[in-house]
Motif scaffolding. Structure first.
Motif, mmCIF file in Angstrom:
data_model
loop_
_atom_site.group_PDB
_atom_site.id
_atom_site.type_symbol
_atom_site.label_atom_id
_atom_site.label_comp_id
_atom_site.label_asym_id
_atom_site.label_seq_id
_atom_site.Cartn_x
_atom_site.Cartn_y
_atom_site.Cartn_z
ATOM 1 N N PRO A 6 0.846 -1.205 0.000
ATOM 2 C CA PRO A 6 0.000 0.000 0.000
ATOM 3 C C PRO A 6 0.877 1.250 0.000
ATOM 4 O O PRO A 6 1.982 1.255 0.547
ATOM 5 C CB PRO A 6 -0.788 -0.128 1.307
ATOM 6 C CG PRO A 6 0.032 -0.995 2.184
ATOM 7 C CD PRO A 6 0.786 -1.924 1.272
ATOM 8 N N TRP A 7 0.373 2.302 -0.604
ATOM 9 C CA TRP A 7 1.121 3.558 -0.647
ATOM 10 C C TRP A 7 0.891 4.393 0.606
ATOM 11 O O TRP A 7 1.687 5.275 0.930
ATOM 12 C CB TRP A 7 0.754 4.351 -1.903
ATOM 13 C CG TRP A 7 1.376 3.722 -3.103
ATOM 14 C CD1 TRP A 7 0.799 2.795 -3.919
ATOM 15 C CD2 TRP A 7 2.701 3.896 -3.579
ATOM 16 N NE1 TRP A 7 1.693 2.382 -4.880
ATOM 17 C CE2 TRP A 7 2.869 3.061 -4.701
ATOM 18 C CE3 TRP A 7 3.764 4.698 -3.184
ATOM 19 C CZ2 TRP A 7 4.057 2.992 -5.415
ATOM 20 C CZ3 TRP A 7 4.954 4.630 -3.902
ATOM 21 C CH2 TRP A 7 5.083 3.786 -4.993
ATOM 22 N N ARG A 8 -0.195 4.085 1.318
ATOM 23 C CA ARG A 8 -0.546 4.864 2.510
ATOM 24 C C ARG A 8 -1.281 3.950 3.485
ATOM 25 O O ARG A 8 -2.145 3.181 3.090
ATOM 26 C CB ARG A 8 -1.419 6.044 2.104
ATOM 27 C CG ARG A 8 -1.833 6.963 3.189
ATOM 28 C CD ARG A 8 -2.734 8.060 2.579
ATOM 29 N NE ARG A 8 -3.219 8.953 3.574
ATOM 30 C CZ ARG A 8 -2.647 10.102 3.908
ATOM 31 N NH1 ARG A 8 -1.560 10.498 3.296
ATOM 32 N NH2 ARG A 8 -3.160 10.877 4.837
ATOM 33 N N ILE A 9 -0.912 4.072 4.775
ATOM 34 C CA ILE A 9 -1.564 3.296 5.823
ATOM 35 C C ILE A 9 -1.896 4.249 6.967
ATOM 36 O O ILE A 9 -1.007 4.944 7.473
ATOM 37 C CB ILE A 9 -0.652 2.164 6.351
ATOM 38 C CG1 ILE A 9 -0.253 1.208 5.219
ATOM 39 C CG2 ILE A 9 -1.335 1.405 7.487
ATOM 40 C CD1 ILE A 9 0.811 0.189 5.622
ATOM 41 N N GLU A 10 -3.155 4.295 7.351
ATOM 42 C CA GLU A 10 -3.585 5.131 8.471
ATOM 43 C C GLU A 10 -3.214 4.452 9.787
ATOM 44 O O GLU A 10 -3.350 3.241 9.920
ATOM 45 C CB GLU A 10 -5.101 5.348 8.431
ATOM 46 C CG GLU A 10 -5.624 5.974 7.154
ATOM 47 C CD GLU A 10 -5.346 7.460 7.058
ATOM 48 O OE1 GLU A 10 -5.229 8.112 8.110
ATOM 49 O OE2 GLU A 10 -5.256 7.954 5.920
ATOM 50 N N LEU A 11 -2.757 5.234 10.757
ATOM 51 C CA LEU A 11 -2.531 4.716 12.104
ATOM 52 C C LEU A 11 -3.714 5.164 12.948
ATOM 53 O O LEU A 11 -3.699 6.230 13.555
ATOM 54 C CB LEU A 11 -1.217 5.236 12.703
ATOM 55 C CG LEU A 11 0.069 4.777 12.032
ATOM 56 C CD1 LEU A 11 1.282 5.215 12.848
ATOM 57 C CD2 LEU A 11 0.088 3.284 11.820
ATOM 58 N N VAL A 13 -1.801 10.764 12.002
ATOM 59 C CA VAL A 13 -0.528 10.111 11.685
ATOM 60 C C VAL A 13 -0.777 9.019 10.653
ATOM 61 O O VAL A 13 -1.686 8.201 10.812
ATOM 62 C CB VAL A 13 0.142 9.511 12.941
ATOM 63 C CG1 VAL A 13 1.458 8.835 12.588
ATOM 64 C CG2 VAL A 13 0.365 10.594 13.998
ATOM 65 N N VAL A 14 0.030 9.030 9.598
ATOM 66 C CA VAL A 14 -0.057 8.021 8.541
ATOM 67 C C VAL A 14 1.338 7.510 8.212
ATOM 68 O O VAL A 14 2.341 8.174 8.480
ATOM 69 C CB VAL A 14 -0.711 8.573 7.253
ATOM 70 C CG1 VAL A 14 -2.130 9.048 7.504
ATOM 71 C CG2 VAL A 14 0.136 9.675 6.647
ATOM 72 N N LEU A 15 1.354 6.335 7.632
ATOM 73 C CA LEU A 15 2.554 5.840 6.963
ATOM 74 C C LEU A 15 2.324 6.120 5.490
ATOM 75 O O LEU A 15 1.310 5.695 4.932
ATOM 76 C CB LEU A 15 2.729 4.337 7.186
ATOM 77 C CG LEU A 15 2.855 3.853 8.617
ATOM 78 C CD1 LEU A 15 3.014 2.329 8.643
ATOM 79 C CD2 LEU A 15 4.017 4.518 9.319
ATOM 80 N N ILE A 45 6.827 8.096 8.554
ATOM 81 C CA ILE A 45 5.842 8.266 9.628
ATOM 82 C C ILE A 45 5.529 9.753 9.632
ATOM 83 O O ILE A 45 6.372 10.574 9.996
ATOM 84 C CB ILE A 45 6.386 7.783 10.982
ATOM 85 C CG1 ILE A 45 6.781 6.304 10.910
ATOM 86 C CG2 ILE A 45 5.340 8.017 12.077
ATOM 87 C CD1 ILE A 45 7.523 5.802 12.134
ATOM 88 N N ASP A 46 4.348 10.094 9.172
ATOM 89 C CA ASP A 46 3.982 11.479 8.886
ATOM 90 C C ASP A 46 2.835 11.917 9.796
ATOM 91 O O ASP A 46 1.794 11.269 9.849
ATOM 92 C CB ASP A 46 3.557 11.560 7.414
ATOM 93 C CG ASP A 46 3.175 12.947 6.976
ATOM 94 O OD1 ASP A 46 2.170 13.493 7.486
ATOM 95 O OD2 ASP A 46 3.861 13.487 6.095
ATOM 96 N N GLU A 47 3.049 13.028 10.489
ATOM 97 C CA GLU A 47 1.994 13.601 11.314
ATOM 98 C C GLU A 47 1.628 14.962 10.751
ATOM 99 O O GLU A 47 2.390 15.918 10.858
ATOM 100 C CB GLU A 47 2.441 13.741 12.769
ATOM 101 C CG GLU A 47 1.339 14.273 13.672
ATOM 102 C CD GLU A 47 1.735 14.257 15.140
ATOM 103 O OE1 GLU A 47 0.881 13.874 15.962
ATOM 104 O OE2 GLU A 47 2.887 14.613 15.453
ATOM 105 N N ARG A 48 0.487 14.989 10.093
ATOM 106 C CA ARG A 48 -0.042 16.231 9.509
ATOM 107 C C ARG A 48 1.013 16.986 8.680
ATOM 108 O O ARG A 48 1.178 18.186 8.802
ATOM 109 C CB ARG A 48 -0.606 17.127 10.602
ATOM 110 C CG ARG A 48 -1.808 16.527 11.304
ATOM 111 C CD ARG A 48 -2.355 17.427 12.410
ATOM 112 N NE ARG A 48 -3.491 16.815 13.055
ATOM 113 C CZ ARG A 48 -3.405 15.973 14.101
ATOM 114 N NH1 ARG A 48 -2.238 15.664 14.611
ATOM 115 N NH2 ARG A 48 -4.499 15.452 14.623
ATOM 116 N N GLY A 49 1.749 16.222 7.859
ATOM 117 C CA GLY A 49 2.728 16.826 6.957
ATOM 118 C C GLY A 49 4.143 16.929 7.511
ATOM 119 O O GLY A 49 5.047 17.367 6.795
ATOM 120 N N THR A 50 4.362 16.531 8.741
ATOM 121 C CA THR A 50 5.702 16.555 9.328
ATOM 122 C C THR A 50 6.253 15.138 9.390
ATOM 123 O O THR A 50 5.626 14.242 9.970
ATOM 124 C CB THR A 50 5.662 17.156 10.753
ATOM 125 O OG1 THR A 50 5.159 18.493 10.668
ATOM 126 C CG2 THR A 50 7.046 17.168 11.384
#
Length: 169
Positions: A5-10, A16-18, A74-79
């Motif tokens: 997958p290109w994106r995984i929700e945590l 926060v997403v992968l 590991i991305d939190e709202r763009g960071t």
């Protein structure tokens, strides 16, 4: 196995997403290589320059295309807070991760590992592996919290002792 997958929700960490580490994410590679304990406890080389950081990011996309492995931001709202990923090893898939100091202690890595293990299990992988270099108490705690059990001792490619962990799905 389905494509990675290109994106995984945590789900347990709102916002926060992968997301797949792409060429434009070279700066997180650069930053993590400068955190003193990241090269000490992981496969990150120390002090990457921009060119080598971009090469690592590009290699991630090439590996993902082969189905052999993938790394996520590991991305939190763009960071970008760190990376987590999976790679096919000698016994099956292994999970791995690195996190910036300011993002530690929030359960983000444990959540990322859990999400990656869930995806692998849903795609037919039953035994998932994780390795910790001896002395890395934080990663040993992640392994335990994510449901991994100590299996045996081994040696890192550079000769350092490590512990192999497995989670059966």
């Amino acid at each position: 196995m389905e494509p990675f997958p290109w994106r995984i929700e945590l789900g347990e960490h709102p916002g926060v997403v992968l997301r797949t580490l792409e060429l434009g994410d070279w700066i997180v590679e650069y930053d993590l290589s400068r955190v003193p304990d990241v090269p000490l406890w992981t496969m990150y080389p120390a002090d990457l320059d921009e060119e080598r950081a971009k090469m690592r990011a590009d290699l991630n996309l090439q590996l993902a295309a082969t189905g052999m492995g993938i790394r996520y931001v590991i991305d939190e709202r763009g960071t970008a807070l760190g990376t987590a990923g999976i790679g096919r090893g000698r016994h099956g898939f292994e999970v791995f991760y690195a996190l910036k100091p300011e993002a530690r202690g929030r359960g983000l890595v444990t959540g990322a590992v859990g999400a990656l293990v869930s995806w692998l299990n849903a795609n037919g992988e039953r035994d998932i592996w994780l390795s910790t270099l001896d002395g890395n108490a934080a990663s040993e705690n992640v392994a335990r919290r994510a449901g991994f059990e100590r299996v045996d001792a081994g040696t890192h490619v550079d000769g350092r002792p490590l512990t192999n962990w497995r989670r059966r799905g």
